[in-house]
Design an enzyme around this catalytic site. Structure first.
Site, PDB file in Angstrom:
ATOM      1  N   ASP A  13      -4.841 -44.391  33.057  1.00  0.00           N
ATOM      2  CA  ASP A  13      -3.921 -45.402  32.512  1.00  0.00           C
ATOM      3  C   ASP A  13      -2.450 -44.995  32.597  1.00  0.00           C
ATOM      4  O   ASP A  13      -1.642 -45.423  31.786  1.00  0.00           O
ATOM      5  CB  ASP A  13      -4.260 -45.728  31.041  1.00  0.00           C
ATOM      6  N   GLU A  14      -2.103 -44.183  33.575  1.00  0.00           N
ATOM      7  CA  GLU A  14      -0.710 -43.738  33.703  1.00  0.00           C
ATOM      8  C   GLU A  14       0.189 -44.798  34.331  1.00  0.00           C
ATOM      9  O   GLU A  14       1.407 -44.636  34.378  1.00  0.00           O
ATOM     10  CB  GLU A  14      -0.630 -42.455  34.567  1.00  0.00           C
ATOM     11  N   LYS A  16      -0.841 -46.063  37.544  1.00  0.00           N
ATOM     12  CA  LYS A  16      -0.994 -45.774  38.982  1.00  0.00           C
ATOM     13  C   LYS A  16      -1.001 -47.054  39.807  1.00  0.00           C
ATOM     14  O   LYS A  16      -0.470 -47.087  40.911  1.00  0.00           O
ATOM     15  CB  LYS A  16      -2.307 -45.013  39.245  1.00  0.00           C
ATOM     16  N   GLY A  40      -9.030 -49.463  35.530  1.00  0.00           N
ATOM     17  CA  GLY A  40      -8.342 -50.730  35.329  1.00  0.00           C
ATOM     18  C   GLY A  40      -6.927 -50.587  35.824  1.00  0.00           C
ATOM     19  O   GLY A  40      -6.156 -49.796  35.295  1.00  0.00           O
ATOM     20  N   HIS A  41      -6.603 -51.299  36.891  1.00  0.00           N
ATOM     21  CA  HIS A  41      -5.256 -51.219  37.423  1.00  0.00           C
ATOM     22  C   HIS A  41      -4.571 -52.570  37.244  1.00  0.00           C
ATOM     23  O   HIS A  41      -5.048 -53.578  37.733  1.00  0.00           O
ATOM     24  CB  HIS A  41      -5.288 -50.816  38.902  1.00  0.00           C
ATOM     25  N   GLN A 225      -8.756 -43.237  37.111  1.00  0.00           N
ATOM     26  CA  GLN A 225      -8.785 -42.276  35.992  1.00  0.00           C
ATOM     27  C   GLN A 225      -7.678 -41.225  36.178  1.00  0.00           C
ATOM     28  O   GLN A 225      -6.681 -41.518  36.812  1.00  0.00           O
ATOM     29  CB  GLN A 225     -10.175 -41.622  35.845  1.00  0.00           C
ATOM     30  N   PRO A 309      -8.033 -50.119  21.689  1.00  0.00           N
ATOM     31  CA  PRO A 309      -6.680 -49.568  21.518  1.00  0.00           C
ATOM     32  C   PRO A 309      -6.670 -48.125  21.999  1.00  0.00           C
ATOM     33  O   PRO A 309      -7.594 -47.373  21.729  1.00  0.00           O
ATOM     34  CB  PRO A 309      -6.436 -49.633  20.007  1.00  0.00           C
ATOM     35  N   ARG A 310      -5.642 -47.757  22.757  1.00  0.00           N
ATOM     36  CA  ARG A 310      -5.579 -46.381  23.246  1.00  0.00           C
ATOM     37  C   ARG A 310      -5.012 -45.463  22.173  1.00  0.00           C
ATOM     38  O   ARG A 310      -4.146 -45.871  21.403  1.00  0.00           O
ATOM     39  CB  ARG A 310      -4.700 -46.301  24.493  1.00  0.00           C
TER      40      ARG A 310
HETATM   41  P1  IMP Z   1     -17.040 -43.355  31.939  1.00  0.00           P
HETATM   42  O1  IMP Z   1     -16.159 -43.125  33.108  1.00  0.00           O
HETATM   43  O2  IMP Z   1     -17.288 -44.817  31.656  1.00  0.00           O
HETATM   44  O3  IMP Z   1     -18.312 -42.567  32.003  1.00  0.00           O
HETATM   45  O4  IMP Z   1     -16.259 -42.826  30.629  1.00  0.00           O
HETATM   46  C1  IMP Z   1     -15.992 -41.450  30.430  1.00  0.00           C
HETATM   47  C2  IMP Z   1     -14.640 -41.255  29.741  1.00  0.00           C
HETATM   48  O5  IMP Z   1     -13.616 -41.613  30.647  1.00  0.00           O
HETATM   49  C3  IMP Z   1     -14.417 -42.144  28.502  1.00  0.00           C
HETATM   50  O6  IMP Z   1     -13.630 -41.403  27.577  1.00  0.00           O
HETATM   51  C4  IMP Z   1     -13.636 -43.307  29.029  1.00  0.00           C
HETATM   52  O7  IMP Z   1     -12.855 -43.921  28.039  1.00  0.00           O
HETATM   53  C5  IMP Z   1     -12.770 -42.616  30.065  1.00  0.00           C
HETATM   54  N1  IMP Z   1     -12.340 -43.492  31.158  1.00  0.00           N
HETATM   55  C6  IMP Z   1     -13.079 -43.917  32.207  1.00  0.00           C
HETATM   56  N2  IMP Z   1     -12.330 -44.673  33.028  1.00  0.00           N
HETATM   57  C7  IMP Z   1     -11.091 -44.694  32.515  1.00  0.00           C
HETATM   58  C8  IMP Z   1      -9.850 -45.285  32.947  1.00  0.00           C
HETATM   59  O8  IMP Z   1      -9.737 -45.922  33.997  1.00  0.00           O
HETATM   60  N3  IMP Z   1      -8.785 -45.085  32.135  1.00  0.00           N
HETATM   61  C9  IMP Z   1      -8.858 -44.353  31.002  1.00  0.00           C
HETATM   62  N4  IMP Z   1      -9.977 -43.784  30.565  1.00  0.00           N
HETATM   63  C10 IMP Z   1     -11.097 -43.949  31.316  1.00  0.00           C
END
Ligand code: IMP
Length: 429
Positions: A13-14, A16, A40-41, A225, A309-310
């Site tokens: 979520d930077e 990108k 999520g972009h 990620q 919420p982050r």
């Molecule tokens: P998973 O990728 O669904 O297995 O989740 C593993 C961890 O990565 C969890 O803490 C998610 O919230 C986090 N996570 C996965 N994808 C993203 C992303 O695109 N942005 C932020 N956190 C992510």
């Protein structure tokens, strides 16, 4: 050298998508190399806000080709809903513009059901996964029983594979997790339809990328990620199951190390995290609400995929230095500088205190951050609205100072700063 890799230096979520969108303007191919529709972009183009989870966000530029590499795990319903959304918004996503690797793995409803069941079984130790079946799909890949897209090209064998896959998953779902069984026939039939639709998109994308590079074209590798969610280099076990770091781009696209020219590391001007796991510079209360936003804007700090919420905090310079090192970042992009405008002062974590010593680097990586207390440098804030800034000289002196300190801490230059959600709200350095 025309391969450029964009990676996240934090927990995802930077911003990108935004950086990729800008760099895509001069790229021939934009390729996703890891993860699945857990990402999520968000890209804002004029009035339109595009939220993409699987298809590389660079496809929004008319001159590019989008590639989903072998390192990605593909959930067909998301793929087709995104294709439809893009086409409805005037972005072509035909097999001429979107190519899927034959060696990418499928995510099935069984993987999603297993993800939810396994997360529930973790109880207090939950990772907070996105529930998109990511972990189970990569588990199957590593266990050599995953289903690759190329298998979709042989309908009869694929149908049998899907039946066997769901039957096996049912044994785990029912026998181990006391969850509901799925209907193997229904899933196999549904995926047989997807196989027909996906057929024209499937190709050897490693060959396609190699040929493009040979012909002097520019390839942008779009990471999902972030470094701290990397399976090997992140805050294990609170990580995802893929390799978001720069080396993952090479494996996940089928390219060799010599092809990479630049590694562009993206960091927010502060720090956020969704899901569980360590976060030494996390803040709560009023400051958290201030950094997170209310959720009224699409760029506020709420998960693009799950809406959660982050968690928010101050920029962690120790973790940023670490990310710069493990990715060999050559250029740093700082996003969301505008969010800090109006704060009387800004804290920047420059070291970790442990047993009376201050460390600038992590002795054993980021898996266990519990022994450390962040050491902060307090920098003066600025009141001016930076959203209109387009050059270094337009930025308030305090903002320049903050950016210079970030650059000093991690030893790489800041090449770009985003100062607002619109495409043109950037300062190129
Ligand atoms: P998973 O990728 O669904 O297995 O989740 C593993 C961890 O990565 C969890 O803490 C998610 O919230 C986090 N996570 C996965 N994808 C993203 C992303 O695109 N942005 C932020 N956190 C992510």
């Amino acid at each position: 050298m025309p391969l450029e890799i964009v990676i996240g230096t934090q927990w995802g979520d930077e911003g990108k998508g935004r950086v990729v969108d800008l760099l895509s303007a001069r790229a021939d191919i934009v390729a996703r190399y890891n993860g699945g529709d857990n990402a999520g972009h968000t890209v804002t183009v004029g009035e339109k806000v595009f939220k993409l989870h699987l298809i590389p966000s660079g496809i929004i530029h008319p001159g590019t080709i989008g590639v989903i590499g072998n390192g990605v795990v593909v959930y067909p319903p998301t793929l087709f809903s995104e294709i439809e959304m893009l086409e409805q918004n005037g972005v072509e996503a035909s097999p001429q513009r979107l190519r899927l690797s034959h060696a990418a793995h499928l995510i099935t409803p069984a993987h999603r059901a297993l993800d939810r069941a396994q997360e529930a079984a973790r109880g207090a130790g939950q990772i907070g996964t996105t529930g998109r079946g990511i972990g189970p799909a990569y588990t199957d890949k590593a266990a050599r029983r995953g289903i690759r897209l190329e298998e979709m090209l042989n309908p009869e064998a694929f149908h049998k594979r899907m039946l066997a896959h769901v039957e096996e998953a049912n044994q785990w779902l029912v026998g181990v997790y006391q969850a509901e069984a799925l209907d193997p026939q229904a899933v196999a039939d549904e995926y047989a339809e997807y196989a027909e639709k996906m057929r024209p998109y499937i190709t050897d994308t490693s060959l396609l990328l190699w040929q493009a590079l040979q012909n002097g074209q520019t390839v942008l590798a779009e990471g999902a990620q972030g470094t701290l969610l990397d399976l090997d280099h992140g805050t294990y076990p609170f990580v995802t199951s893929s390799t978001p770091t720069a080396a993952g781009a090479l494996v996940g696209l089928g390219l060799g190390p010599g092809t990479a020219a630049r590694v562009i590391g993206v960091t927010k001007a502060f720090q956020t995290r969704v899901g569980a796991g360590p976060f030494p510079t996390e803040v709560s209360g009023e400051m958290a609400t201030r950094l997170r936003g209310t959720g009224a804007n699409p760029w506020d700090e709420y998960g693009t995929t799950t809406g959660r919420p982050r968690r928010v905090g101050w920029l962690d310079g120790v973790l940023l230095r670490y990310a710069v090192r493990v990715n060999n970042v050559t250029d740093l992009v700082v996003t969301k500088l505008d969010v800090l405008s109006g704060l009387p002062s800004i804290l920047l974590c420059t070291g970790y205190r442990v047993n009376g010593n201050v460390l600038a680097d992590l002795p054993l990586g980021p898996a266990d951050l519990s022994p450390f207390e962040p050491v902060y440098e307090e920098l003066p804030g600025w009141t001016a609205d930076v959203r209109g800034a387009r050059s270094w000289n337009d930025l308030p002196r305090e903002a320049q100072h903050y950016l210079s300190r970030i650059s000093e801490l991690c030893g790489v230059p800041v090449c770009q700063v985003s100062v607002g959600p619109e495409r043109e709200q950037v300062v190129d350095l």
